[in-house]
Design an enzyme around this catalytic site. Structure first.
Site, short mmCIF file in Angstrom:
data_model
loop_
_atom_site.label_atom_id
_atom_site.label_comp_id
_atom_site.label_asym_id
_atom_site.label_seq_id
_atom_site.Cartn_x
_atom_site.Cartn_y
_atom_site.Cartn_z
CG ASP A 1 -54.42 -12.54 -14.22
OD1 ASP A 1 -55.61 -12.70 -13.94
OD2 ASP A 1 -53.71 -13.41 -14.75
CB ILE B 1 -38.37 29.44 -24.65
CG1 ILE B 1 -39.71 30.12 -24.94
CG2 ILE B 1 -38.40 28.00 -25.11
CD1 ILE B 1 -40.06 30.19 -26.39
CD GLU C 1 -33.60 28.60 -25.54
OE1 GLU C 1 -34.00 29.73 -25.84
OE2 GLU C 1 -33.05 28.35 -24.45
#
Length: 865
Positions: free
Chosen positions: A325, A281, A283
């Site tokens: 737009d 893992i 960290e």
């Protein structure tokens, strides 16, 4: 309220039209009903925000590992180190979220509007938030309407309501009741609405609704139910977290099985399994991703964009469609005179045509009320109807002003414009000479002129109209003296035709360049507007949005006739949508999303807000944008400039690319650690690394280069690559092979160092082997970070363009040397003293990743050829 007569109106609202509310009554109403502002989402407390950081799957696994590690081994060191890592990540996440929120609050304060009210019989200017129901308010051209209000007195009033209705042409207003039930908003001509703008005339009105009770507030309330979706980055990080968590669990199970079969003690087996889980893992990953995103946010602020949510900066980088737009976003939102017709000639409005141009423009400007004022910073402020301010602005091209014309030919009277006649007439005096000027729709003006060359004039009118120009005609009439009466019969007949004026809301120059960059980057620009189809098509062609024969423009009514399935089928050919409603915008966004596209939506009006929220990323305008649109958006463009979007796209792509480099670097490093321990255990040569050593490598010598990679400049060709598909996972085949190959390399180097210290060198011991493996693992990863700068050779890219990576190398080497040379720290990490031979091998193996990867890049390049 629009149906009540004045007496009923004032009685219902409890106010006096002559005195207004008393200060005391206004304060009580403010206390009772709350401020005239849109409701803010309930703020998450600091504590809740802090605990939200612990929901990440990887963090949960680490917390479990820390607790179980202490329960089994009773050794606090490993558990405390894990907890410190987790806490640092949480604090960092909270700090960055708070910083982003403060940036938005600063933007809101910057644009806080005011209102003119009648209180205690006196006019006063107050913050719009303090306006209450029953207040008498005064508005004039250029004012933002502070609340919904019923008009009680007005003169030539027009309001621009595109922010609410999408209608780009200002709406004429009137006083008095309208006794028709269930009128749509756009037809309630005696009402003014919050967040709309007065473009012409003036009015006195009484406030009927404020805050969330206003029409604007109702739309804002409807937005609250919109479902929040995860961004592509959040989805990919969740995918990585799940993958690593499962990997860590699988590794633990395998180690337990192997250990139990070999009869190893339970505590020893468990600590080895924890070591591998910690190694699997990364960290620092959540913290690093947060920091890289936050740094990108700070860079975007300098480029006039405020990001409201950290992961959204990457989403824009994945955008494959930008729905924009037209008015004010792709165009100037400012009518501009383009062409003129006079004396049988059609010509552009340029300085070289000054004599003919001034004849037409000067005459038309007399018959208008629009003003253009120069502000302190030199920019122009348009006050009044956009069509009329265009005339005043055009005069400036010829060094003339409307004020000078008004002074020379003072207006003595007028017949105001109305939509039935489509004409406006003014009467002027020039010494003893009296004359009138009439302007309006070309066909109506020609009907009241004497012997005009109708065929030639209408031909010029058609030529302008074909370019989607709005055309005005102007004519004059010599009068024998002051008119006895100002009537259409007396003044609007027997006129002499002067000329035609063609004008348009022109596209922004920077928008044209931005559209070109977007197309080159594989992003599809789409125009969505409430304007007419012909005008929208003309602007789209000028901008390059419509550039191929099979690309189409459709109107809102044509869109209504389509089913959702048909729209999804045709969506990739439709590039311009005209005369559309807010509901249409949401359908368009959802149709693109159904095709697997990442959709960005820009807009500034209330009517844009639902689509802004439905899109993958909404971009609101900071200056002209309504509070509703800003609240619904993920990103706010503080300069209202469409050209900011490609810069944000480039930044987003660069950030995603850098995050990918960070993750690949961390995972390959962690995989190398796992393989080092796993292979060593399988071959029975012991555990080369301790949990504390792995955490040190993960937290320090991994994290510093990973952060520096997050600051890597974007690759030069980044805006020439297509957007990454939204459904493409992080772990593509190439990415997995790349991570595996790098992990094998790092494991091979660390195991080589371990075996050198354990078996192969003249002086060997388990302690020396541990230390050599640890030092090589740390140093080799520092040098390996330079391989991650680019897919190209390091000799082509160079090392000097990222000073942070050089600093990370120096800092990493320095920190590693500190824990080696300081006795106390060396004992904590269980390091042994190394002789010159050991250190020489550590140095050789530490720099080895660079030549190994250079050879690998060369081989891959040749294979692709």
């Amino acid at each position: 309220m629009y149906r009540l007569d004045d007496q009923q109106l004032f009685s219902t609202l409890g106010t006096d039209p002559q005195q207004g509310l008393s200060s005391r009554e206004a304060a009580q109403r403010l206390e009772k009903n709350g401020p005239n502002a849109l409701a803010q989402a309930k703020k998450i407390t600091l504590a809740a925000r802090f605990f939200n950081q612990f929901k990440d799957f990887m963090i949960i696994i680490l917390l479990i590992a820390a607790v179980v590690s202490y329960v089994v081994s009773k050794d606090l060191v490993d558990s405390i180190v894990i907890l410190i890592v987790v806490l640092l990540n949480a604090i960092l996440g909270v700090a960055q979220e708070s910083k982003a929120e403060k940036s938005l609050e600063a933007l809101k304060k910057m644009s806080a509007p005011t209102a003119k009210v009648l209180r205690d019989g006196k006019r006063d200017i107050i913050p719009s938030e303090q306006v209450v129901v029953g207040d008498i308010i005064f508005v004039e051209a250029g004012d933002l309407v502070p609340a919904d209000a019923r008009i009680i007195d007005c003169g030539s009033l027009k309001a621009e309501e595109s922010a609410l209705t999408g209608e780009s042409v200002p709406v004429e207003k009137q006083e008095g009741p309208i006794d028709q039930p269930d009128l749509p908003l756009g037809d309630r001509r005696n009402m003014l609405y919050s967040s709309t703008v007065v473009t012409y005339g003036r009015a006195t009105a009484v406030v009927t609704a404020t805050g969330m009770d206003s029409e604007c507030g109702r739309i804002a309330g409807a937005l609250a139910g919109e479902k929040e979706e995860q961004t592509p980055l959040q989805k990919r990080l969740a995918q990585i977290g799940t993958f690593l968590g499962i990997l860590a669990i699988v590794i633990c199970v395998i180690i337990f099985v192997i250990g139990m079969l070999e009869g190893d003690p339970f505590a020893e087996i468990f600590m080895t399994a924890v070591t591998l889980a910690v190694a699997a893992i990364p960290e620092g990953l959540p913290a690093i991703v947060t920091i890289v995103l936050a740094m990108g946010v700070q860079r975007l602020v300098k480029k006039n964009a405020i990001i409201r949510k950290l992961p959204a900066v990457e989403t824009l980088g994945s955008a494959s469609v930008v729905c924009s737009d037209k008015t004010g976003t792709l165009t100037m939102n400012q009518m501009t005179v383009v062409d003129l017709y006079h004396g049988g000639l059609l010509f552009p409005c340029k300085a070289e045509n000054s004599e003919a141009a001034l004849k037409v423009l000067g005459t038309a400007a007399l018959c208008s009320d629009g003003q253009v004022e120069t502000k302190e910073d030199g920019s122009l402020q348009h006050i009044g109807d956009p069509t009329e301010t265009a005339l005043a602005a055009a005069l400036l091209v010829f060094d003339k002003t409307k004020a000078s014309l008004d002074a020379r030919f003072p207006r003595m009277g007028e017949i105001p414009f109305d939509s039935d006649r489509k004409l406006m007439t003014t009467v002027h005096r020039d010494g003893d000479r009296w004359f009138s000027v009439t302007k309006g729709a070309p066909d109506q003006v020609l009907n009241i002129c004497t012997d005009p060359d109708r065929e030639d004039i209408m031909g010029a009118n058609k030529a302008m109209a074909d370019q989607a120009l709005r055309v005005l005609a102007v004519a004059t009439k010599e009068l024998p003296g002051e008119p006895a009466e100002y009537t259409t019969q007396a003044l609007e007949s027997g006129l002499t035709f002067v000329g035609l004026i063609g004008m348009i809301d022109p596209p922004r120059e920077e928008a044209k360049a931005a559209v070109a960059v977007s197309k080159k980057a594989g992003i599809t620009p789409v125009m969505i507007t409430g304007d007419h189809k012909d005008t929208a098509v003309a602007i789209a062609k000028q901008l390059g949005i419509l550039y191929e024969k099979d690309q189409q423009a459709i109107s809102g009514s044509e869109l209504d006739a389509m089913s959702d399935e048909e729209l999804a089928q045709r969506i990739e050919k439709l590039r311009v949508y005209a005369r559309v409603s807010p509901e249409h915008k949401i359908r368009i966004v959802k149709a693109w999303k159904s095709r697997g596209q990442v959709v960005a939506m820009t807009g500034d009006g209330v009517n844009d807000a639902p689509a802004l929220k439905a899109a993958d990323i909404g971009c609101a305008m900071g200056i002209t944008g309504t509070e509703v649109s800003k609240g619904a958006a993920d990103m706010i463009l503080t300069d209202d400039n469409f050209a900011t979007i490609p810069a944000a796209v480039e930044e987003g792509r660069g950030i995603y690319q850098n995050i990918k480099k960070c993750i690949s670097f961390l995972l390959s490093s962690n995989l190398g650690e796992v393989m080092t321990v796993f292979i060593a255990m399988l071959t029975g040569i012991g555990t080369p690394l301790l949990p504390t050593q792995i955490l040190w490598v993960n937290l320090v010598t991994d994290t510093l280069p990973a952060l520096a990679l997050g600051m890597e400049p974007s690759e030069p060709d980044i805006m020439e690559q297509p957007p990454m598909p939204a459904n493409e996972g992080f772990f593509t085949r190439n990415t997995i092979l790349h991570i595996l190959s790098m992990g094998v390399m790092i494991a091979g180097l660390a195991l080589t160092a371990y075996c050198l210290g354990l078996f192969w060198l003249p002086v060997t011991s388990p302690e020396i082997a541990h230390t050599m493996a640890f030092m090589v693992l740390a140093f080799s990863q520092l040098f390996h970070a330079f391989n991650m700068k680019s897919r190209h050779s390091l000799f082509r890219v160079g090392v000097a363009n990222n000073k942070y990576l050089l600093l990370a190398l120096v800092a990493g080497i320095g920190l590693q040397c500190i824990i080696y040379f300081v006795p106390f720290l060396a004992s904590v990490f269980e390091l042994a003293a190394l002789n010159a031979t050991h250190l020489l091998w550590v140095a050789i193996l530490a720099v080895a990743p660079i030549p190994i990867m250079e050879i690998g890049k060369f081989v891959v390049k040749q294979f692709k050829k």
